[in-house]
Each structure stands twice: as C-alpha cells, then as structure tokens.
Design a protein around this motif. Sequence first.
Motif, mmCIF file in Angstrom:
data_model
loop_
_atom_site.group_PDB
_atom_site.id
_atom_site.type_symbol
_atom_site.label_atom_id
_atom_site.label_comp_id
_atom_site.label_asym_id
_atom_site.label_seq_id
_atom_site.Cartn_x
_atom_site.Cartn_y
_atom_site.Cartn_z
ATOM 1 N N ILE A 1 28.556 19.879 -13.203
ATOM 2 C CA ILE A 1 29.203 18.560 -13.129
ATOM 3 C C ILE A 1 29.128 17.854 -14.485
ATOM 4 O O ILE A 1 29.885 16.912 -14.756
ATOM 5 C CB ILE A 1 28.574 17.697 -12.014
ATOM 6 N N LEU B 1 34.960 12.543 -18.819
ATOM 7 C CA LEU B 1 35.094 11.113 -18.528
ATOM 8 C C LEU B 1 34.501 10.270 -19.660
ATOM 9 O O LEU B 1 35.105 9.276 -20.084
ATOM 10 C CB LEU B 1 34.395 10.777 -17.213
ATOM 11 N N SER C 1 22.730 15.215 -1.368
ATOM 12 C CA SER C 1 23.106 15.542 -2.749
ATOM 13 C C SER C 1 24.608 15.743 -2.904
ATOM 14 O O SER C 1 25.320 16.003 -1.932
ATOM 15 C CB SER C 1 22.349 16.778 -3.211
ATOM 16 N N PHE C 2 25.067 15.632 -4.145
ATOM 17 C CA PHE C 2 26.509 15.751 -4.354
ATOM 18 C C PHE C 2 26.998 17.169 -4.138
ATOM 19 O O PHE C 2 28.195 17.413 -4.065
ATOM 20 C CB PHE C 2 26.896 15.235 -5.737
ATOM 21 N N PHE D 1 29.682 18.043 -1.626
ATOM 22 C CA PHE D 1 31.097 17.789 -1.882
ATOM 23 C C PHE D 1 31.648 18.697 -2.961
ATOM 24 O O PHE D 1 32.834 18.709 -3.226
ATOM 25 C CB PHE D 1 31.300 16.343 -2.347
ATOM 26 N N TYR D 2 30.784 19.385 -3.634
ATOM 27 C CA TYR D 2 31.116 19.972 -4.912
ATOM 28 C C TYR D 2 30.651 21.417 -4.915
ATOM 29 O O TYR D 2 29.552 21.714 -4.468
ATOM 30 C CB TYR D 2 30.365 19.173 -5.984
ATOM 31 N N PHE E 1 41.696 11.487 -18.141
ATOM 32 C CA PHE E 1 41.293 11.112 -16.784
ATOM 33 C C PHE E 1 41.956 12.026 -15.757
ATOM 34 O O PHE E 1 41.341 12.414 -14.763
ATOM 35 C CB PHE E 1 41.625 9.646 -16.519
ATOM 36 N N LEU F 1 37.534 17.907 -10.894
ATOM 37 C CA LEU F 1 36.812 17.563 -9.667
ATOM 38 C C LEU F 1 37.497 18.189 -8.459
ATOM 39 O O LEU F 1 36.849 18.679 -7.539
ATOM 40 C CB LEU F 1 36.747 16.046 -9.501
ATOM 41 N N MET G 1 36.223 14.246 -0.738
ATOM 42 C CA MET G 1 36.192 14.463 -2.189
ATOM 43 C C MET G 1 37.556 14.917 -2.691
ATOM 44 O O MET G 1 38.059 14.434 -3.708
ATOM 45 C CB MET G 1 35.135 15.538 -2.478
ATOM 46 N N ALA H 1 39.897 11.946 -2.886
ATOM 47 C CA ALA H 1 39.618 11.031 -3.998
ATOM 48 C C ALA H 1 40.081 11.647 -5.324
ATOM 49 O O ALA H 1 40.723 10.989 -6.149
ATOM 50 C CB ALA H 1 38.128 10.706 -4.046
ATOM 51 N N ALA H 2 39.782 12.949 -5.519
ATOM 52 C CA ALA H 2 40.167 13.595 -6.775
ATOM 53 C C ALA H 2 41.677 13.711 -6.891
ATOM 54 O O ALA H 2 42.258 13.465 -7.956
ATOM 55 C CB ALA H 2 39.521 14.973 -6.858
#
Lengths: 497, 167
Positions: free
Chosen positions: A5, A12, A62-63, A66-67, A120, A127, A136, A139-140
Amino acid sequence: MFPPITLEILVLALGFILLLAESFSQSTSKRSLAKSAVFCLAWIFALSFFVTSAPANPEPGSFWNFYSADPVSMVFKRIALLTTMAVLVMALEYEKVLAKNIPSAREGAGTGEFFILPLFTCSGLMLLASAVDLVMAFAALELVTISFYVMVAYMRGSHASLEAGVKYLILGALSTGFFVYGITWIFGLTGETHFTKIALKLASLQGSDTAILFALVLVLVGLGFKVAAVPFQSWVPDVYQGAPTPVTAFLSVGSKAAGFLLLLRVLEPFLGVASIAHKILLVLSVLAGATLIFGNLAALPQNNLKRLLAYSSVGHAGYLLMAVACVGVAPSALGSVGATVGFYLFAYLLMTLLSFLVLTIATQHTKGEEIQHFNGLSKRSPFLAFALLVAMSSLAGVPLTAGFYGKFLVFAQAVNASQWTLIALGTVTVGAGFYFYLRVVAAMYWAEPADASPIQVSGLSKMIIVLLVAGIFVFGVNPKPVLSAFQTQQTPLASAH
Amino acid sequence: MSPILFWAFSALMLAFGVSVILNRDPVASALSLVASFLCLAALFVGLDAFFIGVIQVLVYAGAVMVLFLFIIMLLDLKAEKRRSFNKFALLGGAAVTALFVAGLLKVISAFPAGAKPFPALGVASVDDVRQVGLAIFTRFNLPFQTVGVLVLVASIGVIVLSRRQLK
C-alpha cells in the motif's frame, strides 16, 4: 521490502506535493510539474518490484480485509503507473492546445492541475486493482471516474470538451446508480461485501436464483458503461472526440482496464453458483456479440481519427467480453481467461497509447483530426508515420504484433469453449477492422501531403514512442513474460482469507 | 413503522420525484426535490435509522438544496421551454422502464426470503452516531481514506472548472 500500500501512498503524496508546489510557488513552470511527476512515477514503478506479500490471516480491523496484493493486482498496478507516465508525456505535448482553450490572462495559466489530476486517477486505478471488497471497489472506482469528469471538461474554452464533460457526467452518474443498486442487492442477499465471503454465502442460498441474477445484471449494467459495451456505449464517440487527447487515451485504457478487472472479480463468486452460471454466460455472450458488431461496423464510415479510435475502443471491448464469455462453468477456467484478458488489455494499452501519442503530436502540425489531414505523413515525419503504422497494424491484428497475439488468445479461448457464433462474428469484425485501420495507413503512405513541412518530435516523446513500438513487437513475438505474470495465480481473485 | 405510514411516505416520495422531472421551473423542481428528501428521511426514521434520517435532512434537504436554490436564483435561471419530445426516445424510455419494473416485480415475487418479516434489531449498547463513527474509523478505514481523496479531487475540479480569470 515494504507493504504494497506504500505505492498508493507515494503516488498520493506526490500528487499533494505537486498541488502545493503549483499553488504556492510562483516561479515553477507547469511543464516541470509534469516532468517531475513522470520521473517520480518511474521510481515508484521500480519500487513496485520490492513489496512484501499479504498476510495469510489479516486481523479483523485491518485494511487487508479490503485490499489484496496478489500478482494480478500488482501487474495491474504497474499497468496503471506506466499508463499514467505515458499520459503525462502526452499532456506535455498537448500543452499548447490546452493553454489556447482555457480562458486565462496569461499564456499557460491554469494548466497546472491538468498535469496533477492524472496522479489521483492513477492512485484510484491502483487501489481498484487491489480491491477485494465491494465497498472498496466502489470508492476506488468513483475516485477514478470523478477525476475523469474534471479532466474531460478541462478545456473550458472548447465547446466540444464541455459537451463531452456534461455527457460523461450524466451518463457516468446513471451507471454509478445502477452499480450501487446492484451492490445493495448483493449485500441484501448475502449480508457481505467481501468477494470471498459473498461466494461462500451465494453457494448456500437456496431458491433465490432470480434475485441473484437481478443483482448481477444491475452490476453488469454499471460496469458495461465503464468498459463501453453495447448497448451502454452511446457516450463513447462524443466524449472521446471532445475530451483533450491525452485524457481520451487515459480514458480508453484506464477506464477499460479497471472495468474488466472488476468484472472478473465480481463474476467469480456468481459463476460458482451452478444453477445460474450458464445464464450469466449467455448474457455475456449476447453483450460480446453486440459489442463486436456495433464497434467494428460503426467504425467503417468514420473519417475523424479520434472518433475512429473511439469506435475501435468499443470493438476491442467486444473481443475482451468474448474472452470473458468463454469462461466456462468450471471454477478453474477463470484463471486462463484472466491471463487472456490481462494480455489483451496489456497489448491494447501499448497500441492505444502509441496511436494517441502520435495523434497528439501530429495534429498540432496537421491542424485537424480527420484522416485526410494525415495524408502524406510519411513524407513529413517518417518516424511518426512508422509508429502509427505499427499501432494501426497491431490494432487490426497483423501477425508478429502484440495485438495479433491478443486476438489469437481470445479466439483460442472461444474454440475451447465451442462458442461458434461468437467466433464467426469475430472473424467478420476482424476483417472489417483491417479495412478501417489500414485506411489510415494508406492515407499516410500513398496520399500526397497538403503541406510538406517536416514535423519535429521532442526527445522524451521519441523515447516513449520507441519503447511502445518495441513493446508491440517484443510481446507480439514473445508474449511469455506478460502471460506468466498473470498465470502465477490460478484465479484473479485474491488469496481466499 | 406502521405499513400505512411506509406506503404513504413512499408514494409521496415518488410523486415528488416525478415532479422534479416534470416541472419546467427550476425553483419548483428544486423544492420538489427537498420534499422528496424529507419523505426519504421519514422512511429512515421509521426504520429506526435515526442518524441517517437526521443527516438526510441536515445535509441533503438542508445544505445541498440551499446551495442549489442559491445558485438557481443567483444565475436567475428561467423556466425551461417545453420541447416536443422525440417519440422514439419516449417510447424507448417507457419500454426500458416497464421492463425494469416488470423484472423487479418478478424477482420480488420469486424471492421467498423477501416475504418473511425481518428479525427485530437488538437493543444497541451504544448510540447510532458512535456506531457509525466506529464503523467508519475502524472497520472501513481504507475506503474512508479513499473517499477523502475523492472529495479532494472533486473540490479541485470545482475550483478548476469555475475560476473566472486564471493567472
């Protein structure tokens, strides 16, 4: 070695730093923003080979829920980084046109954000490549789409760009609506948003096949807009033509790669439900057939090169959907389809970026985007003409190019799945493709130029063009490295937590 | 929530939603949208989702719509002229809508779990706001950060596209 990540965080951070530099530093030239962005992205690309893998059992909060950082996501992350670099180089070439179309007091004012917004978008694409949860992914996807809305409408002085922006905004919002509605149905049915957990819940749901199908169809409509599948393609020609050329290139590569990756990830849990799998495949086949026919036949009468490439983008979505429709009911089949789709997207990226880069450079000298404006380009710049020749041959599918091998994989997949109707349609549309792609080549090599002044190409663009041309040949002859990158994992889904 | 209230608010919400599209006067459209949002908020409250109901009123019916109306009145938008509709587009739209509603009805009728009453929610140990906050900041941390970037990009877009004179 560091967690994957970090790559998104670095992209970013680069975006934030450049934004601040753009706002507070009076002396910075806008061009140096883009150049430093390309330079830093190249470093981040190099860093992407030194990341650790995901933990086997992530903690509840934890993230990692989603990842994922499986090899397929890493390949897509690298694709996003490379695409963004090429788009930024294209944006540098496009700066003069951009500056002319922005109402400003001083030449070149207001172009800074145009070089920063792609960063961006890039982080959104990265992501999305890792998203293993619908929340997720949504949102991405929205991060990608919203940055595209801004970039499409960026040339405020150009009527076409504004119109393209409004059209893209309205139809994009509509498709988002369908996508979210589909997600709520999936959540309502299963109570989960994580792909692996959805698969487990779907297998145990009894007697709600129609509801599951309905949810999936809604998601398919949403994604159909993103990948420009017929009948959701109506926005493509106008938006591609009106948007600034670098954005068009980004849109046709980034938006499509994101859409197809998400499509494969969403389809996987649903194809596991035996009672509806064949119905899903039927829907996909119909979509693929319609997209193939429309994209390739509607491109035939086009005289504007940007519009031609827009229809070609629809046509290529057709070949990609054809591969997806051949996925078969066996769960292990998705692995090989993932590799086919991945390779095709990679080849599509090389040739599309190359065409748009040549288009960006050449149109500033030819004063137009019609095919007739490219008459005799070989006499004005043999280098650009050869690059466009390679791009068009690869898009049409001439042997020894990456585009040919991509099509070959798709057709091999279709033969394995005995999709004879789609194969027949595909053969006809490939023939049509040869006609309209090679028409551009004929104009460049056999027609006389109206104005014979030579065209200069800047060093950075020359380098990127050489790399793209080399890529098309190298991966057309030896596709192994790309294919093996996608095949290291059996399925495109993340390791089952 | 009593079924009568549910149906009444749903019907009102839909009616105002249609009125948003049919009204040619932008102010009337915007006010219909406010009414529609208020009915939606009532539905949320009826489902015991008080926090979302309040947010719906404060953010959408309040802040967003005030901004809408402010812009409409500032720009002095006139009522849109009635255009003659394209017959094919109208027919196509009606056909797609009819198909969608028919599909939805078929799905609902064929979905056994949909007819069962939903189990009652347990009494929560903490209040709504705290629960929403906990979910966003602990479980959904990564999507939340992503949305943060998204909002930043959107605000950059607004500034870039609306600046009058660029220096």
